[in-house]
Design a protein around this motif. Structure first.
Motif, mmCIF file in Angstrom:
data_model
loop_
_atom_site.group_PDB
_atom_site.id
_atom_site.type_symbol
_atom_site.label_atom_id
_atom_site.label_comp_id
_atom_site.label_asym_id
_atom_site.label_seq_id
_atom_site.Cartn_x
_atom_site.Cartn_y
_atom_site.Cartn_z
ATOM 1 N N UNK A 138 8.997 -43.474 -57.880
ATOM 2 C CA UNK A 138 7.802 -42.765 -58.337
ATOM 3 C C UNK A 138 6.554 -43.199 -57.570
ATOM 4 N N UNK A 139 6.639 -44.354 -56.909
ATOM 5 C CA UNK A 139 5.463 -44.938 -56.263
ATOM 6 C C UNK A 139 5.540 -44.860 -54.742
ATOM 7 N N UNK A 140 6.417 -44.002 -54.241
ATOM 8 C CA UNK A 140 6.611 -43.867 -52.799
ATOM 9 C C UNK A 140 5.318 -43.535 -52.068
ATOM 10 N N UNK A 141 4.533 -42.609 -52.621
ATOM 11 C CA UNK A 141 3.298 -42.176 -51.969
ATOM 12 C C UNK A 141 2.363 -43.358 -51.738
ATOM 13 N N UNK A 142 2.176 -44.183 -52.780
ATOM 14 C CA UNK A 142 1.267 -45.321 -52.662
ATOM 15 C C UNK A 142 1.763 -46.301 -51.607
ATOM 16 N N UNK A 143 3.072 -46.542 -51.594
ATOM 17 C CA UNK A 143 3.614 -47.497 -50.630
ATOM 18 C C UNK A 143 3.573 -46.940 -49.208
ATOM 19 N N UNK A 144 3.778 -45.652 -49.063
ATOM 20 C CA UNK A 144 3.663 -45.040 -47.744
ATOM 21 C C UNK A 144 2.229 -45.168 -47.218
ATOM 22 N N UNK A 145 1.259 -44.957 -48.107
ATOM 23 C CA UNK A 145 -0.149 -45.077 -47.719
ATOM 24 C C UNK A 145 -0.451 -46.495 -47.251
ATOM 25 N N UNK A 146 0.047 -47.479 -48.003
ATOM 26 C CA UNK A 146 -0.191 -48.878 -47.647
ATOM 27 C C UNK A 146 0.484 -49.228 -46.319
ATOM 28 N N UNK A 147 1.699 -48.754 -46.136
ATOM 29 C CA UNK A 147 2.424 -49.043 -44.894
ATOM 30 C C UNK A 147 1.690 -48.467 -43.692
ATOM 31 N N UNK A 148 1.215 -47.244 -43.821
ATOM 32 C CA UNK A 148 0.511 -46.592 -42.716
ATOM 33 C C UNK A 148 -0.788 -47.315 -42.370
ATOM 34 N N UNK A 149 -1.342 -48.024 -43.343
ATOM 35 C CA UNK A 149 -2.570 -48.792 -43.098
ATOM 36 C C UNK A 149 -2.279 -50.144 -42.447
ATOM 37 N N UNK A 180 -7.824 -61.140 -44.517
ATOM 38 C CA UNK A 180 -7.617 -61.686 -45.859
ATOM 39 C C UNK A 180 -6.655 -60.824 -46.663
ATOM 40 N N UNK A 181 -6.844 -59.522 -46.646
ATOM 41 C CA UNK A 181 -5.959 -58.596 -47.367
ATOM 42 C C UNK A 181 -4.838 -58.192 -46.424
ATOM 43 N N UNK A 182 -3.635 -58.630 -46.725
ATOM 44 C CA UNK A 182 -2.543 -58.479 -45.756
ATOM 45 C C UNK A 182 -1.321 -57.740 -46.277
ATOM 46 N N UNK A 183 -1.231 -57.523 -47.588
ATOM 47 C CA UNK A 183 -0.030 -56.898 -48.144
ATOM 48 C C UNK A 183 -0.356 -55.925 -49.260
ATOM 49 N N UNK A 184 0.698 -55.310 -49.785
ATOM 50 C CA UNK A 184 0.575 -54.408 -50.929
ATOM 51 C C UNK A 184 1.839 -54.554 -51.763
ATOM 52 N N UNK A 185 1.679 -54.515 -53.083
ATOM 53 C CA UNK A 185 2.837 -54.687 -53.942
ATOM 54 C C UNK A 185 2.698 -53.967 -55.266
ATOM 55 N N UNK A 186 3.671 -54.209 -56.139
ATOM 56 C CA UNK A 186 3.653 -53.602 -57.473
ATOM 57 C C UNK A 186 4.211 -54.596 -58.482
ATOM 58 N N UNK A 187 3.496 -54.723 -59.610
ATOM 59 C CA UNK A 187 3.961 -55.527 -60.735
ATOM 60 C C UNK A 187 3.970 -54.678 -61.990
ATOM 61 N N UNK A 188 4.001 -55.336 -63.144
ATOM 62 C CA UNK A 188 3.968 -54.599 -64.395
ATOM 63 C C UNK A 188 5.335 -54.391 -65.016
ATOM 64 N N UNK A 189 5.395 -53.460 -65.951
ATOM 65 C CA UNK A 189 6.587 -53.234 -66.766
ATOM 66 C C UNK A 189 7.632 -52.439 -65.994
ATOM 67 N N UNK A 190 8.758 -53.075 -65.681
ATOM 68 C CA UNK A 190 9.814 -52.425 -64.912
ATOM 69 C C UNK A 190 10.499 -51.293 -65.675
ATOM 70 N N UNK A 191 10.261 -51.217 -66.980
ATOM 71 C CA UNK A 191 10.899 -50.161 -67.764
ATOM 72 C C UNK A 191 10.184 -48.819 -67.616
ATOM 73 N N UNK A 192 9.019 -48.830 -67.000
ATOM 74 C CA UNK A 192 8.214 -47.616 -66.873
ATOM 75 C C UNK A 192 8.494 -46.919 -65.541
ATOM 76 N N UNK A 193 9.127 -45.762 -65.586
ATOM 77 C CA UNK A 193 9.385 -44.989 -64.384
ATOM 78 C C UNK A 193 10.378 -45.666 -63.465
ATOM 79 N N UNK A 194 10.375 -45.224 -62.205
ATOM 80 C CA UNK A 194 11.279 -45.780 -61.202
ATOM 81 C C UNK A 194 10.475 -46.267 -60.006
ATOM 82 N N UNK A 195 11.103 -47.066 -59.157
ATOM 83 C CA UNK A 195 10.438 -47.499 -57.931
ATOM 84 C C UNK A 195 10.027 -46.284 -57.099
#
Length: 330
Positions: free
Chosen positions: A174-185, A157-172
């Motif tokens: 900044x979230x490398x760690x979270x995306x790396x964790x999701x990819x490794x899973x 059922x849970x098949x992906x990982x993403x990011x939403x919210x305010x694009x003006x806050x920080x940079x893409x």
């Protein structure tokens, strides 16, 4: 057959953002919570601009407090989608709103949402898969908690990982760690970019987060070299034209770049984003695209094929959905 009657595959819809206003008003009344300020005189959601939209969105979500609330929400949303003949949908879920990023609580929410999805698949034939998302303006540290929730519940059922919210806050990046964790899973990756951020935000999401899909991505059109890179790499854009027009990214449907992106070889898909907020449905999106760009049934069938190939589901599910498309197109 009208193009609006065709079967549809949707890859970009926020579950909370798809909550019918009447459902939220009813839930608020049950919980004795005054949310009258977020509705207009006709009972629709009311906001001034994108940033006010985020506030109204979070206010509406504030009455969704339990797994049972999300069970009911999921059924209500999927009923609306099925009415537009959506046969497969991927919905963004925010662990921040479903247990505050706590893994144990998140498991309970996923179980309730999954139960509702299973019931609606049996009753209405619509297949749902979930993409947990971090909220960009909640920051990178909170995103790590979200990624952990996603990683701990990855499966059918849970098949992906993403990011939403305010694009003006920080940079893409900044979230490398979270995306790396999701990819490794083993989760498939997408991120909102190129909606309020310009072409560089799309390039950053591809380079820094290594996503295979981009939520929106339409402002890539401002950099044709980037458009060529996206087309060559096969990156898929989850385009939400009605959302872009209502929020003012583009002043009118005729100004939207989806047709030009498609002509330049970019793989595009059609979605509603947060349908009741933008007074749209998948039927309406198909109709307006047909009216504006002269697209016919063959165009939408091709878009469905692109969406199905890009879907974050297993091959068995893809085959089931493909057979439904073939039966309708025969």
């Amino acid at each position: 057959m009208s193009v609006s009657d065709l079967p549809k595959i949707e890859l970009h819809m926020h579950l909370e953002g798809a909550a019918p206003p009447a459902f939220i008003r009813g839930l608020a009344a049950e919980k004795k919570t005054d949310l009258s300020g977020i509705f207009d005189e006709k009972g629709a959601y009311k906001y001034k601009d994108f940033w006010d939209f985020l506030k109204v969105y979070e206010a509406a979500t504030s009455v969704l407090k339990t797994p049972q609330d999300y069970y009911r929400l999921t059924r209500a949303v999927l009923e609306e989608s099925a009415a537009s003949n959506v046969i497969y949908t991927e919905s963004f879920l925010a662990p921040d709103f479903c247990g505050g990023g706590d893994v144990g609580a998140w498991r309970d929410y996923v179980a309730a949402i999954g139960q509702a999805a299973d019931e609606m698949e049996r009753e209405a034939g619509i297949v749902m898969r979930a993409i947990p998302t971090c909220v960009r303006h909640f920051g990178p540290d909170q995103a790590k908690k979200t990624a952990l929730c996603a990683a701990e519940t990855v499966g059918g059922f849970v098949t992906g990982f993403g990011m939403g919210g305010d694009e003006a806050m920080g940079t893409q990046g900044d979230f490398t760690y979270a995306f790396d964790m999701a990819r490794e899973a083993g989760l498939r990756l997408t991120s909102h970019a190129g909606e309020w951020g310009g072409p560089d935000s799309v390039r950053d999401a591809i380079r820094d987060l290594k996503v295979e899909r981009i939520g929106h991505g339409v402002r890539a059109i401002e950099d044709l070299a980037l458009v060529d890179e996206i087309a060559e790499a096969g990156i898929v854009l989850e385009v939400c034209p009605g959302s872009n027009v209502v929020l003012g990214v583009y002043p009118a449907w005729s100004d939207h770049p989806i047709s030009e992106l498609r002509k330049r070889g970019v793989k595009v898909t059609i979605s509603t984003d947060d349908p009741p907020f933008f007074h749209t449905t998948m039927r309406r999106e198909f109709d307006r695209l047909s009216e504006t760009f002269g697209w016919e049934a063959e165009d939408f069938m091709e878009l469905n094929k692109v969406a199905l190939a890009a879907a974050f589901c297993d091959d068995a599910t893809r085959e089931v959905v493909a057979k439904k498309l073939e039966q309708t197109n025969a």
